[in-house]
Design a protein around this motif. Sequence first.
Motif, PDB file in Angstrom:
ATOM      1  N   ARG A 106       0.840  -1.152  -0.299  1.00  0.00           N
ATOM      2  CA  ARG A 106      -0.092   0.024   0.048  1.00  0.00           C
ATOM      3  C   ARG A 106       0.934   1.238   0.040  1.00  0.00           C
ATOM      4  NH1 ARG A 106      -3.936   0.464   4.624  1.00  0.00           N
ATOM      5  NH2 ARG A 106      -4.615   2.377   3.586  1.00  0.00           N
ATOM      6  N   ILE A 107       2.241   1.339   0.136  1.00  0.00           N
ATOM      7  CA  ILE A 107       2.945   2.313   0.149  1.00  0.00           C
ATOM      8  C   ILE A 107       2.940   3.376  -1.007  1.00  0.00           C
ATOM      9  CG2 ILE A 107       5.389   3.156   0.312  1.00  0.00           C
ATOM     10  CD1 ILE A 107       5.892   0.889   1.971  1.00  0.00           C
ATOM     11  N   TYR A 108       2.456   4.772  -0.576  1.00  0.00           N
ATOM     12  CA  TYR A 108       2.426   5.627  -1.889  1.00  0.00           C
ATOM     13  C   TYR A 108       3.935   6.344  -1.878  1.00  0.00           C
ATOM     14  CZ  TYR A 108       0.823   9.767  -4.475  1.00  0.00           C
ATOM     15  OH  TYR A 108       0.555  10.536  -5.363  1.00  0.00           O
ATOM     16  N   ARG A 109       4.277   6.678  -0.620  1.00  0.00           N
ATOM     17  CA  ARG A 109       5.375   7.463  -0.849  1.00  0.00           C
ATOM     18  C   ARG A 109       6.306   7.566   0.495  1.00  0.00           C
ATOM     19  NH1 ARG A 109       6.304   9.852  -5.117  1.00  0.00           N
ATOM     20  NH2 ARG A 109       4.675  10.996  -5.220  1.00  0.00           N
ATOM     21  N   PHE A 110       7.424   7.641   0.689  1.00  0.00           N
ATOM     22  CA  PHE A 110       8.470   7.988   1.895  1.00  0.00           C
ATOM     23  C   PHE A 110       8.814   9.319   1.868  1.00  0.00           C
ATOM     24  CE2 PHE A 110       8.684   3.382   2.153  1.00  0.00           C
ATOM     25  CZ  PHE A 110       9.115   2.996   3.368  1.00  0.00           C
ATOM     26  N   ILE A 111       8.771   9.943   2.894  1.00  0.00           N
ATOM     27  CA  ILE A 111       9.091  11.700   2.827  1.00  0.00           C
ATOM     28  C   ILE A 111       9.740  11.887   4.129  1.00  0.00           C
ATOM     29  CG2 ILE A 111       8.184  13.773   2.898  1.00  0.00           C
ATOM     30  CD1 ILE A 111       5.362  12.571   2.109  1.00  0.00           C
ATOM     31  N   GLN A 112      10.866  12.483   3.879  1.00  0.00           N
ATOM     32  CA  GLN A 112      11.882  13.232   4.937  1.00  0.00           C
ATOM     33  C   GLN A 112      11.434  14.773   4.939  1.00  0.00           C
ATOM     34  OE1 GLN A 112      15.742  11.776   4.980  1.00  0.00           O
ATOM     35  NE2 GLN A 112      16.416  13.821   5.742  1.00  0.00           N
ATOM     36  N   ILE A 113      10.981  15.225   6.064  1.00  0.00           N
ATOM     37  CA  ILE A 113      10.666  16.566   6.284  1.00  0.00           C
ATOM     38  C   ILE A 113      11.590  17.071   7.184  1.00  0.00           C
ATOM     39  CG2 ILE A 113       8.981  18.318   7.027  1.00  0.00           C
ATOM     40  CD1 ILE A 113       6.869  15.795   6.705  1.00  0.00           C
ATOM     41  N   GLU A 114      12.616  18.178   6.913  1.00  0.00           N
ATOM     42  CA  GLU A 114      13.432  18.978   7.358  1.00  0.00           C
ATOM     43  C   GLU A 114      12.820  19.914   7.804  1.00  0.00           C
ATOM     44  OE1 GLU A 114      16.780  18.785   4.992  1.00  0.00           O
ATOM     45  OE2 GLU A 114      16.743  16.433   5.250  1.00  0.00           O
ATOM     46  N   THR A 115      13.294  20.910   9.265  1.00  0.00           N
ATOM     47  CA  THR A 115      12.993  22.041   9.565  1.00  0.00           C
ATOM     48  C   THR A 115      14.325  22.489  10.637  1.00  0.00           C
ATOM     49  OG1 THR A 115      11.580  23.417  10.550  1.00  0.00           O
ATOM     50  CG2 THR A 115      11.737  21.277  11.738  1.00  0.00           C
ATOM     51  N   THR A 116      14.229  23.656  11.119  1.00  0.00           N
ATOM     52  CA  THR A 116      15.146  24.284  12.102  1.00  0.00           C
ATOM     53  C   THR A 116      14.317  24.692  13.127  1.00  0.00           C
ATOM     54  OG1 THR A 116      16.629  24.732  10.459  1.00  0.00           O
ATOM     55  CG2 THR A 116      17.172  25.785  12.371  1.00  0.00           C
TER      56      THR A 116
END
Length: 130
Positions: free
Chosen positions: A28-38
Amino acid sequence: MIQRFIELGEGYGDFYELLELATSNKNRIYRFIQIETTINKQKRVSLAVVLHPAAQGGFMPIYFCREGISIKSGQSSKRITQFSELATQLQQDIRQLEVRPSVDFPDPELYKQYLIGILRVNHCLPPLNW
């Protein structure tokens, strides 16, 4: 279709639950996401796995661990490496985005709505009429 974040937490156990969710739902995987912030001059990373909607109901879950990984400049994280290895094993790319931190928002739900907008604009999520 409903697209909604399901927040797991920031700890190691939560991260390993995210990996297990991806492994057990690999079809069922649609997407892997890495979200970066500071936050306070410290780089923080959120990791997310987006699943295709279930056959019934049209619910598209976005499981994520919000800002739970801190990165020092020039270094990597074992959790990010494991996330990347799992994505490779499941033949998925990881989309990386830089966003505003959750502390900029007075309510966690507003932050999640902001992220959904960012993810749609960057084609990490399909449009609602998909």
